[in-house]
Design an enzyme around this catalytic site. Structure first.
Site, short mmCIF file in Angstrom:
data_model
loop_
_atom_site.label_atom_id
_atom_site.label_comp_id
_atom_site.label_asym_id
_atom_site.label_seq_id
_atom_site.Cartn_x
_atom_site.Cartn_y
_atom_site.Cartn_z
CG ASN A 11 57.43 91.25 35.71
OD1 ASN A 11 56.84 90.17 35.59
ND2 ASN A 11 56.81 92.42 35.71
CD1 TRP A 12 61.11 86.16 33.29
CD2 TRP A 12 60.19 84.12 33.14
NE1 TRP A 12 62.08 85.24 33.56
CE2 TRP A 12 61.54 83.98 33.47
CE3 TRP A 12 59.41 82.97 33.00
CZ2 TRP A 12 62.14 82.73 33.66
CZ3 TRP A 12 59.99 81.73 33.19
CH2 TRP A 12 61.36 81.62 33.51
CE LYS A 13 56.67 93.75 32.32
NZ LYS A 13 56.50 95.10 31.79
CG HIS A 99 53.65 95.12 37.20
ND1 HIS A 99 53.18 95.75 36.07
CD2 HIS A 99 55.00 95.05 37.06
CE1 HIS A 99 54.20 96.02 35.27
NE2 HIS A 99 55.32 95.61 35.85
CD GLU A 101 53.00 95.52 32.34
OE1 GLU A 101 53.09 94.31 32.61
OE2 GLU A 101 53.92 96.16 31.78
CD GLU A 171 58.27 98.02 37.79
OE1 GLU A 171 59.23 97.46 37.26
OE2 GLU A 171 57.10 97.62 37.70
N GLY A 177 58.37 99.33 29.48
CA GLY A 177 58.18 98.76 28.15
C GLY A 177 58.26 99.78 27.04
CB SER A 216 63.17 101.04 29.65
OG SER A 216 61.87 101.09 29.08
N GLY A 237 61.79 93.95 33.15
CA GLY A 237 60.78 93.27 32.35
C GLY A 237 61.39 92.70 31.08
N GLY A 238 61.16 93.40 29.96
CA GLY A 238 61.63 92.93 28.66
C GLY A 238 63.10 92.53 28.66
P1 PGA Z 1 60.35 96.78 31.31
O1 PGA Z 1 59.29 96.37 32.45
O2 PGA Z 1 61.71 96.48 31.87
O3 PGA Z 1 59.98 95.92 30.14
O4 PGA Z 1 60.16 98.23 31.06
C1 PGA Z 1 59.55 96.59 33.80
C2 PGA Z 1 58.40 96.05 34.61
O5 PGA Z 1 57.26 96.23 34.18
O6 PGA Z 1 58.59 95.43 35.67
#
Ligand code: PGA
Length: 254
Positions: A11-13, A99, A101, A171, A177, A216, A237-238
């Site tokens: 997930n590049w966000k 998601h 976020e 999640e 994050g 994470s 994500g990251g």
């Molecule tokens: P993260 O994000 O791996 O940066 O914690 C996961 C996500 O939000 O899908």
């Protein structure tokens, strides 16, 4: 019991101009084994503006391209929104829905997700529905209540025979994050609970549906989490922004 193919989605966000997306996809393809030797299905969840570039760069590679949101309506007075048909026209395979976020910053509601998940399926997009509790909810012992609510709402309008076409990503918000990854036991426990919730709808779907962990995930911790019985993959994500690290996470699914 059906074999569940592991699934690793990046997930590049809010990352990835068209130039960056093209470069990333080329690097990733060079690092992944050929499709028949991949231990997992692989997907990238990219910004709307980079969908077309990612679809072209990944054509024929069997790496899925997903959007990060969509509107349930086909058309109408919804300024700034994107429909399933618009995503399909660009060649998207799927879409991330709900998601945390988007729930936190963009007013995404369970009510809207009740429409979005079946709308995506009907249009021919493969949805990843995200669920998960906050730190306060976990500390208050409310994790199961929260998951029951989110899974129940998100799948409410999905017919029983399509439930297994949805992927659910658990999640925990406190792990996203933050570098504070859930322990393998915590991931297994919550995801087994999600599987039991799906079993409340149909046992067949519960055995077939793929459930991911997100929060994470890094090359260093992926193997232990992915080894858990009910964990069928990861939403990263990251850790997905570096193609090399992401390819290592894919390899950890083997
Ligand atoms: P993260 O994000 O791996 O940066 O914690 C996961 C996500 O939000 O899908």
């Amino acid at each position: 019991m059906p074999e569940r193919m592991p699934y690793i989605a990046g997930n590049w966000k809010l990352w990835g101009t068209r130039a960056q997306a093209g470069e990333y996809c080329q690097k990733l393809l060079a690092l992944l084994p050929e499709p028949s030797r991949r231990p997992a299905e692989v997907g990238v969840c990219v910004p709307f503006t980079s969908l077309e570039v990612a679809v072209k760069a990944l054509a024929g590679s069997q790496v899925l391209v997903l959007a990060q949101n969509m509107n349930a309506e086909e058309t109408g007075a919804y300024t700034g929104e994107i429909s399933a048909q618009m995503l399909l026209e660009l060649g998207a395979d799927g879409v991330v829905l709900g998601h945390s976020e988007r729930r936190e910053h963009n007013g995404e509601t369970d009510r809207a997700l009740q429409e979005k998940v079946p709308a995506a399926l009907e249009a021919g997009l493969r949805p990843i529905l995200c669920v998960g509790e906050s730190e306060e909810e976990r500390e208050a012992g409310d994790m199961e209540r929260k998951l029951r609510h989110q899974v129940g709402e998100g799948l409410h309008e999905v017919p029983d025979e399509r439930i297994a076409d949805v992927v659910v990503a658990y999640e925990p918000i406190w792990a996203i994050g933050t570098g504070q990854v859930a322990t393998a036991d915590q991931a297994q426990e919550a995801i087994a609970f999600v599987r039991a919730l799906v079993g409340g709808r149909t046992e067949e779907a519960a055995q077939a549906i793929r459930l991911l962990y997100g929060g994470s995930v890094k090359p260093e911790n992926a193997a232990e989490i992915l080894a858990q019985t009910d964990v069928d993959g990861a939403l990263v994500g990251g850790g997905s922004l570096d193609p090399e690290g992401f390819a290592r996470i894919v390899a950890a699914a083997g």
